[in-house]
Design a protein around this motif. Structure first.
Motif, short mmCIF file in Angstrom:
data_model
loop_
_atom_site.label_atom_id
_atom_site.label_comp_id
_atom_site.label_asym_id
_atom_site.label_seq_id
_atom_site.Cartn_x
_atom_site.Cartn_y
_atom_site.Cartn_z
N LEU A 1 53.16 40.00 -2.22
CA LEU A 1 52.61 38.67 -2.45
C LEU A 1 51.18 38.60 -1.93
N ASP A 2 50.25 38.29 -2.83
CA ASP A 2 48.91 37.92 -2.40
C ASP A 2 49.00 36.44 -2.05
N GLY A 3 49.23 36.20 -0.78
CA GLY A 3 49.38 34.82 -0.30
C GLY A 3 48.16 34.41 0.51
N ALA A 4 46.99 34.74 -0.04
CA ALA A 4 45.73 34.42 0.67
C ALA A 4 45.74 32.97 1.14
N ARG A 5 46.25 32.09 0.28
CA ARG A 5 46.31 30.66 0.62
C ARG A 5 47.75 30.16 0.66
N LEU A 6 48.68 31.01 1.05
CA LEU A 6 50.08 30.57 1.08
C LEU A 6 50.25 29.35 2.00
N ALA B 1 45.33 37.31 -11.92
CA ALA B 1 45.47 37.62 -10.48
C ALA B 1 44.14 38.05 -9.85
N HIS B 2 43.98 37.66 -8.59
CA HIS B 2 42.77 38.02 -7.84
C HIS B 2 42.65 39.54 -7.73
N ILE B 3 43.76 40.26 -7.56
CA ILE B 3 43.66 41.73 -7.42
C ILE B 3 43.11 42.36 -8.69
N LEU C 1 40.58 43.11 7.94
CA LEU C 1 39.34 42.35 7.95
C LEU C 1 39.25 41.28 6.87
N SER C 2 39.94 41.47 5.76
CA SER C 2 39.80 40.52 4.64
C SER C 2 41.06 40.52 3.79
N GLY C 3 41.14 39.52 2.91
CA GLY C 3 42.27 39.46 1.99
C GLY C 3 42.26 40.65 1.03
N THR C 4 41.07 41.02 0.60
CA THR C 4 40.95 42.16 -0.31
C THR C 4 41.49 43.42 0.36
N MET C 5 41.09 43.61 1.63
CA MET C 5 41.57 44.78 2.36
C MET C 5 43.09 44.71 2.54
N GLY C 6 43.60 43.51 2.78
CA GLY C 6 45.04 43.34 2.96
C GLY C 6 45.81 43.74 1.71
N ASN C 7 45.35 43.27 0.56
CA ASN C 7 46.04 43.60 -0.69
C ASN C 7 45.98 45.11 -0.96
N LEU C 8 44.81 45.68 -0.73
CA LEU C 8 44.64 47.11 -0.99
C LEU C 8 45.55 47.96 -0.08
N SER D 1 39.10 40.01 -9.24
CA SER D 1 38.05 39.70 -8.24
C SER D 1 38.01 40.63 -7.04
N GLU D 2 38.64 41.79 -7.11
CA GLU D 2 38.61 42.66 -5.94
C GLU D 2 37.99 44.01 -6.28
N ALA D 3 37.07 43.99 -7.25
CA ALA D 3 36.32 45.17 -7.66
C ALA D 3 37.25 46.35 -8.03
N MET E 1 48.02 37.34 3.95
CA MET E 1 47.60 35.94 4.13
C MET E 1 46.24 35.94 4.85
N CYS E 2 45.36 35.03 4.42
CA CYS E 2 43.99 35.01 4.95
C CYS E 2 43.79 33.94 6.01
N PHE E 3 42.94 34.26 6.98
CA PHE E 3 42.56 33.28 8.02
C PHE E 3 41.21 32.62 7.72
N SER E 4 40.50 33.17 6.76
CA SER E 4 39.09 32.77 6.58
C SER E 4 38.88 31.77 5.45
N LYS E 5 39.96 31.29 4.85
CA LYS E 5 39.78 30.32 3.76
C LYS E 5 39.97 28.92 4.36
N GLY E 6 40.97 28.18 3.90
CA GLY E 6 41.12 26.81 4.40
C GLY E 6 41.37 26.72 5.90
N LEU F 1 52.70 39.34 -6.94
CA LEU F 1 52.58 37.91 -7.28
C LEU F 1 51.46 37.29 -6.45
N GLU F 2 50.97 36.17 -6.90
CA GLU F 2 49.92 35.45 -6.15
C GLU F 2 50.34 33.98 -6.06
N ASN F 3 50.29 33.43 -4.86
CA ASN F 3 50.73 32.05 -4.68
C ASN F 3 50.02 31.43 -3.48
C1 LIG Z 1 44.05 34.71 -4.08
C2 LIG Z 1 43.08 35.53 -3.30
N1 LIG Z 1 43.44 36.73 -2.85
C3 LIG Z 1 42.62 37.51 -2.14
C4 LIG Z 1 41.35 37.08 -1.84
C5 LIG Z 1 40.43 38.00 -1.10
O1 LIG Z 1 40.09 37.54 0.16
P1 LIG Z 1 38.76 38.05 0.88
O2 LIG Z 1 37.64 37.27 0.31
O3 LIG Z 1 39.03 37.74 2.33
O4 LIG Z 1 38.64 39.51 0.63
C6 LIG Z 1 40.91 35.84 -2.28
C7 LIG Z 1 39.55 35.38 -1.98
O5 LIG Z 1 39.12 34.30 -2.32
C8 LIG Z 1 41.79 35.04 -3.04
O6 LIG Z 1 41.42 33.84 -3.52
#
Ligand SMILES: Cc1ncc(COP(=O)(O)O)c(C=O)c1O
Length: 364
Positions: free
Chosen positions: A189-194, A103-105, A76-83, A108-110, A217-222, A159-161
């Motif tokens: 790889l947290d490639g949310a915006r790869l 790193a976002h993990i 459902l989300s990037g956060t869920m994907g990383n977890l 910013s992922e609680a 990788m996320c579909f909901s950003k750019g 890594l995050e990229n």
């Molecule tokens: C680098 C990175 N990873 C993961 C996420 C988490 O994505 P989501 O908001 O879909 O949980 C974000 C969200 O902005 C992000 O910037």
């Protein structure tokens, strides 16, 4: 079909980017499109918990192929994907995850990835201020074959990229992943915006993703979809990830419409080359800001512009308030350009920068 939808939904929020066209607060502000709505209307509606939904299967197979991995899982989300990915890579404690200190993990992922795995975080600061290098990592990694039992072994490097819009080059990514694998350490790889890294010409999806054990990788950003991310990896790790997704309530009864929108996002936003022009606009804004006497906190390498107000006679708060009076949205020192931003928004932003900095000495 898009025309039929336009006629059927003349006032629909799907017809135009609306406020997103003036919104620099984030690429998550992109609106899903009529094309996505159309795909959603034609998606399969099978159960995605007990069985494999056809449209979701198509999305997973497409992403697995694009990234050169055997399997993929829609989440459902990037956060869920990383977890889900990190939980699936870590098996027997004790274990630690080494990552960039920004790193976002971590920030910013609680704390989800750490709370659900019990992994000890090992944050590392990049000496170059942009991306981690192998030389940054080596003094901090605790190799699983280490003689000492006092420190927690590093089982995963995450890594995050891009990170804050900045690119980790393919060559350095290769060095880190090769070193990790030679020493029995896994790499996520947290490639949310790869997509942005690839659109910037730093390497292909396949070149980057094939170096890692798992990639999110996320579909909901750019890319503009309203939700969703993908985790790619080997068959065994993705099979396990399916369990983890279920255990945190992340399985979806009818995932087809979300998957259909995600497929459009990948093919029509990323695939059609809509991200690269946003990098050019971001660069134009960054250059303009510097020309007005502002400085940047980080280099602009993709779609983000990091404003530094040091030495200026006004601050972020004033800029946010004035932006809102002029009809554009900013919320912090980070401006994000996405493909739905209109040229009027860019002109308004530049005029705002010029007006606020007038009287400042350029380059001060
Ligand atoms: C680098 C990175 N990873 C993961 C996420 C988490 O994505 P989501 O908001 O879909 O949980 C974000 C969200 O902005 C992000 O910037």
């Amino acid at each position: 079909m898009e025309d039929t939808l336009k006629q059927a939904l003349p006032q629909s929020t799907w017809s135009e980017p609306g406020c997103a066209a003036f919104d620099f607060r984030g690429d998550v502000r992109t609106n899903p499109t009529l094309d996505m709505l159309n795909a959603m209307a034609h998606a399969s509606l099978s159960d995605g918990v007990a069985t494999s939904d056809p449209t979701t299967h198509e999305l997973e197979a497409y992403l697995a192929k694009l990234t050169s991995h055997p399997a993929a899982l829609f989440v459902l989300s990037g956060t869920m994907g990383n977890l889900v990915a990190l939980r699936s890579l870590l098996t027997q404690p004790p274990y630690g995850i080494l990552c960039d200190s920004r790193a976002h993990i971590l920030a910013s992922e609680a704390g989800g990835a750490f709370a659900f795995t019990g992994a000890i975080p090992r944050p590392v600061e990049p000496a170059n201020g942009v991306y981690l290098t192998l030389e940054d990592i080596i003094p901090h990694i605790v190799l699983p074959d280490s003689a000492t039992v006092h420190m927690c072994p590093t089982r995963v490097i995450s890594l995050e990229n891009p990170l804050r819009g900045m690119i980790m080059p393919l060559s350095e990514t290769c060095r880190i992943c090769d070193f990790a694998h030679e020493h029995g350490v896994l790499v996520h790889l947290d490639g949310a915006r790869l997509w942005e890294v690839v659109s910037a010409g730093a390497g292909s999806l396949e070149e980057y993703c094939s170096l890692f054990d798992t990639v999110t990788m996320c579909f909901s950003k750019g890319l503009g979809a309203s939700a969703g991310a993908i985790v790619v990896g080997g068959e065994a790790v993705i099979r396990h990830a399916r369990w983890i997704r279920q255990s945190i309530g992340g399985s979806i009864r009818q995932p087809g419409p979300l998957s259909a929108a995600a497929l459009v996002a990948v093919k029509k936003t990323f695939g059609a080359g809509l991200l690269k022009p946003t990098h050019e606009i971001a660069q134009e804004i960054a250059t303009f800001w510097e020309g007005c006497g502002g400085t940047l906190k980080h280099p602009t390498q993709t779609n983000m512009v990091w404003l530094d107000f040091t030495g200026l006679s006004f601050g972020l708060r004033q800029m946010i308030d004035e932006a809102s009076r002029r009809g554009i949205f900013i919320s912090r020192d980070r401006l994000i350009v996405h493909y739905q931003i209109c040229s009027e928004a860019v002109s308004t932003l530049k005029q705002l920068m010029a007006d606020l900095t007038s009287g400042e000495e350029p380059g001060k």
